[in-house]
Scaffold this motif. Structure first.
Motif, short mmCIF file in Angstrom:
data_model
loop_
_atom_site.label_atom_id
_atom_site.label_comp_id
_atom_site.label_asym_id
_atom_site.label_seq_id
_atom_site.Cartn_x
_atom_site.Cartn_y
_atom_site.Cartn_z
N VAL A 39 19.53 10.22 9.19
CA VAL A 39 18.73 11.45 9.16
C VAL A 39 18.67 11.99 10.57
O VAL A 39 18.32 11.29 11.52
CB VAL A 39 17.31 11.16 8.63
N ILE A 40 19.02 13.25 10.72
CA ILE A 40 19.03 13.88 12.05
C ILE A 40 17.94 14.92 12.13
O ILE A 40 17.67 15.64 11.27
CB ILE A 40 20.41 14.50 12.35
N LYS B 283 5.42 10.66 4.45
CA LYS B 283 6.46 11.34 5.21
C LYS B 283 7.37 10.33 5.90
O LYS B 283 8.60 10.48 5.88
CB LYS B 283 5.83 12.27 6.25
N LYS B 284 6.78 9.30 6.48
CA LYS B 284 7.55 8.28 7.17
C LYS B 284 8.51 7.59 6.22
O LYS B 284 9.67 7.38 6.53
CB LYS B 284 6.60 7.26 7.80
N ILE C 44 -2.41 8.88 4.64
CA ILE C 44 -1.56 8.87 3.44
C ILE C 44 -0.34 9.75 3.67
O ILE C 44 0.80 9.34 3.41
CB ILE C 44 -2.34 9.35 2.21
N LEU C 45 -0.56 10.96 4.18
CA LEU C 45 0.55 11.88 4.44
C LEU C 45 1.54 11.27 5.43
O LEU C 45 2.76 11.40 5.26
CB LEU C 45 0.02 13.21 4.99
N HIS C 46 1.03 10.63 6.47
CA HIS C 46 1.89 10.00 7.47
C HIS C 46 2.83 8.99 6.82
O HIS C 46 4.04 8.99 7.07
CB HIS C 46 1.05 9.33 8.55
N ARG D 185 0.83 -1.21 0.00
CA ARG D 185 0.00 0.00 0.00
C ARG D 185 0.86 1.26 0.00
O ARG D 185 0.59 2.20 -0.73
CB ARG D 185 -0.90 0.03 1.23
N ILE D 186 1.90 1.26 0.83
CA ILE D 186 2.77 2.43 0.90
C ILE D 186 3.46 2.66 -0.44
O ILE D 186 3.60 3.79 -0.90
CB ILE D 186 3.78 2.28 2.06
N GLU D 187 3.84 1.58 -1.09
CA GLU D 187 4.42 1.69 -2.43
C GLU D 187 3.40 2.32 -3.39
O GLU D 187 3.74 3.19 -4.19
CB GLU D 187 4.83 0.31 -2.93
N ALA D 188 2.16 1.91 -3.27
CA ALA D 188 1.10 2.49 -4.11
C ALA D 188 0.91 3.97 -3.80
O ALA D 188 0.76 4.78 -4.71
CB ALA D 188 -0.21 1.72 -3.91
#
Length: 83
Positions: free
Chosen positions: A82-83, A67-68, A62-64, A34-37
């Protein structure tokens, strides 16, 4: 490419049915698909509310995930943290 075609291609490449990809099951392997989609649809220029409508999820979900995933570089070799 239409959003439906992108979803169908992702489902096929991950070995799942489209209804499973669009469904509510929260299995890790389905969530990754799903995240790939979400990412592909976002790169196609779709807004998070539009992607949310397709997956029957709130646009903030979706935004979460977008961004994640952007912050999570753990699967990229030789990247500084990533800092």
């Amino acid at each position: 490419m239409r959003p439906q075609d992108a979803i169908r291609n992702i489902a096929y490449s991950r070995g799942v049915e489209v209804p499973e990809l669009l469904g509510k099951n929260r299995s890790t392997w389905l969530n990754k698909a799903r995240i790939e989609a979400y990412q592909i649809l976002s790169k196609m220029g779709m807004s998070s509310p539009d992607i949310g409508k397709i997956f029957t999820r709130d646009h903030t979900t979706i935004l979460h995930h977008l961004k994640k995933k952007a912050v999570d570089n753990s699967d990229l070799p030789n990247q500084p943290p990533v800092i």
